[in-house]
Design a protein around this motif. Structure first.
Motif, mmCIF file in Angstrom:
data_model
loop_
_atom_site.group_PDB
_atom_site.id
_atom_site.type_symbol
_atom_site.label_atom_id
_atom_site.label_comp_id
_atom_site.label_asym_id
_atom_site.label_seq_id
_atom_site.Cartn_x
_atom_site.Cartn_y
_atom_site.Cartn_z
ATOM 1 N N VAL A 175 0.824 -1.206 0.000
ATOM 2 C CA VAL A 175 0.000 0.000 0.000
ATOM 3 C C VAL A 175 0.860 1.260 0.000
ATOM 4 O O VAL A 175 0.689 2.154 -0.838
ATOM 5 C CB VAL A 175 -0.951 0.004 1.216
ATOM 6 C CG1 VAL A 175 -1.708 1.318 1.282
ATOM 7 C CG2 VAL A 175 -1.922 -1.161 1.133
ATOM 8 N N LEU A 176 1.800 1.344 0.937
ATOM 9 C CA LEU A 176 2.643 2.535 1.033
ATOM 10 C C LEU A 176 3.543 2.680 -0.187
ATOM 11 O O LEU A 176 3.898 3.794 -0.577
ATOM 12 C CB LEU A 176 3.487 2.473 2.309
ATOM 13 C CG LEU A 176 2.702 2.482 3.628
ATOM 14 C CD1 LEU A 176 3.655 2.363 4.811
ATOM 15 C CD2 LEU A 176 1.865 3.745 3.750
ATOM 16 N N GLY A 177 3.890 1.565 -0.802
ATOM 17 C CA GLY A 177 4.768 1.618 -1.967
ATOM 18 C C GLY A 177 4.129 2.247 -3.181
ATOM 19 O O GLY A 177 4.829 2.726 -4.083
ATOM 20 N N MET A 178 2.805 2.273 -3.234
ATOM 21 C CA MET A 178 2.135 2.849 -4.399
ATOM 22 C C MET A 178 2.421 4.339 -4.535
ATOM 23 O O MET A 178 2.560 4.858 -5.641
ATOM 24 C CB MET A 178 0.630 2.598 -4.319
ATOM 25 C CG MET A 178 0.244 1.155 -4.563
ATOM 26 S SD MET A 178 -1.539 0.889 -4.621
ATOM 27 C CE MET A 178 -1.955 1.711 -6.162
ATOM 28 N N GLY A 179 2.526 5.038 -3.415
ATOM 29 C CA GLY A 179 2.844 6.461 -3.471
ATOM 30 C C GLY A 179 4.212 6.690 -4.079
ATOM 31 O O GLY A 179 4.396 7.577 -4.929
ATOM 32 N N GLU A 180 5.185 5.881 -3.662
ATOM 33 C CA GLU A 180 6.539 5.976 -4.208
ATOM 34 C C GLU A 180 6.537 5.656 -5.702
ATOM 35 O O GLU A 180 7.212 6.315 -6.499
ATOM 36 C CB GLU A 180 7.455 4.999 -3.465
ATOM 37 C CG GLU A 180 8.909 5.033 -3.890
ATOM 38 C CD GLU A 180 9.656 6.253 -3.393
ATOM 39 O OE1 GLU A 180 10.688 6.602 -4.009
ATOM 40 O OE2 GLU A 180 9.205 6.861 -2.406
ATOM 41 N N LEU A 181 5.761 4.658 -6.093
ATOM 42 C CA LEU A 181 5.686 4.269 -7.503
ATOM 43 C C LEU A 181 5.154 5.412 -8.368
ATOM 44 O O LEU A 181 5.734 5.746 -9.410
ATOM 45 C CB LEU A 181 4.795 3.033 -7.644
ATOM 46 C CG LEU A 181 4.597 2.481 -9.061
ATOM 47 C CD1 LEU A 181 4.517 0.964 -9.026
ATOM 48 C CD2 LEU A 181 3.319 3.031 -9.704
ATOM 49 N N PHE A 182 4.067 6.033 -7.937
ATOM 50 C CA PHE A 182 3.490 7.113 -8.739
ATOM 51 C C PHE A 182 4.378 8.357 -8.733
ATOM 52 O O PHE A 182 4.372 9.131 -9.700
ATOM 53 C CB PHE A 182 2.074 7.429 -8.260
ATOM 54 C CG PHE A 182 1.057 6.425 -8.733
ATOM 55 C CD1 PHE A 182 0.652 6.405 -10.058
ATOM 56 C CD2 PHE A 182 0.530 5.484 -7.862
ATOM 57 C CE1 PHE A 182 -0.269 5.470 -10.513
ATOM 58 C CE2 PHE A 182 -0.392 4.546 -8.303
ATOM 59 C CZ PHE A 182 -0.791 4.532 -9.634
ATOM 60 N N ASP A 183 5.161 8.540 -7.675
ATOM 61 C CA ASP A 183 6.139 9.630 -7.677
ATOM 62 C C ASP A 183 7.175 9.408 -8.778
ATOM 63 O O ASP A 183 7.565 10.351 -9.476
ATOM 64 C CB ASP A 183 6.847 9.719 -6.323
ATOM 65 C CG ASP A 183 5.982 10.351 -5.249
ATOM 66 O OD1 ASP A 183 4.954 10.969 -5.601
ATOM 67 O OD2 ASP A 183 6.328 10.216 -4.054
#
Length: 211
Positions: A134-142
């Motif tokens: 879940v938290l990794g999705m923010g990093e991915l879209f960044d």
């Protein structure tokens, strides 16, 4: 008898009378149907006998793995579970909602959203430093907003998830895995250790001990 591993997203079923295996979405389970023996997040009030997920996983691992010493990690939609054997004897288990949180679900979601074929993607050279799906999705879209292609960013994300699971194993040299990600070539190839996929019916195999 009807055996079922009722996961968050998918239910794996074995019909002993027909000697037939099948997989359905958990939301498609017939509400009038009752399994004889089941395990999993969604099995409450849907089975005559409920078995603990980790017990079913350990029994399934014992049935399927011929080596006396091993670790098996089950990667589900919302968590990861592990069982360990040494010299043919069960020595412990673990259940992680943190580094494995929504790992399977998130990888499937990203694949569907971006229309990528995980079996045709190359392993990333770098990984995203993520704590969970879940938290990794923010990093991915960044990373995508910085100009990296979605395919490359997703490959980096998958490698980050693989790193977390390898750490969860205690950095084992060889890991047996179960769950839907056994069918994801990119995921399997993103590990730095040997991976042996066992498929999606390990817990169902464990339930056979109760027939």
């Amino acid at each position: 008898m009807l055996l079922a591993d009722m996961g968050t997203q998918y239910t794996k079923i074995y019909d002993s009378q027909k000697d037939e295996y099948k997989i359905i979405r958990s939301i498609d389970w017939d509400t009038e149907q009752i399994a004889d023996i089941a395990c999993g997040h969604n099995c409450k009030h849907k089975t005559k006998i409920e078995i603990n997920e980790l017990v079913a996983l350990a029994k399934g691992a014992k049935r399927l793995i011929k080596e006396p010493t091993f670790i098996l990690i089950d990667i589900g939609s919302r968590d990861i579970k592990s069982v360990r054997f040494k010299d043919g004897e069960y020595i412990g288990c673990d259940w992680n909602y943190m580094c494995g949180a929504m790992a399977g679900f998130t990888i499937e979601l990203l694949g569907n959203h971006f229309g990528v074929d995980y079996n045709k993607m190359e392993v990333a050279k770098e990984r995203l430093p993520i704590m969970c799906g879940v938290l990794g999705m923010g990093e991915l879209f960044d990373r995508i907003s910085d100009g990296i292609s979605p395919e490359k960013a997703i490959a980096m994300f998958v490698k980050g998830v693989a790193k977390n699971i390898h750490d969860f194993s205690g950095k084992a040299d060889k890991i047996y895995i179960s769950g839907g990600l056994c069918e994801n070539r990119l995921f399997i190839n993103s590990f730095s250790c040997e991976i042996v996929p066992l498929g999606r019916f390990v817990q169902v195999e464990g339930l056979k001990d109760y027939i």
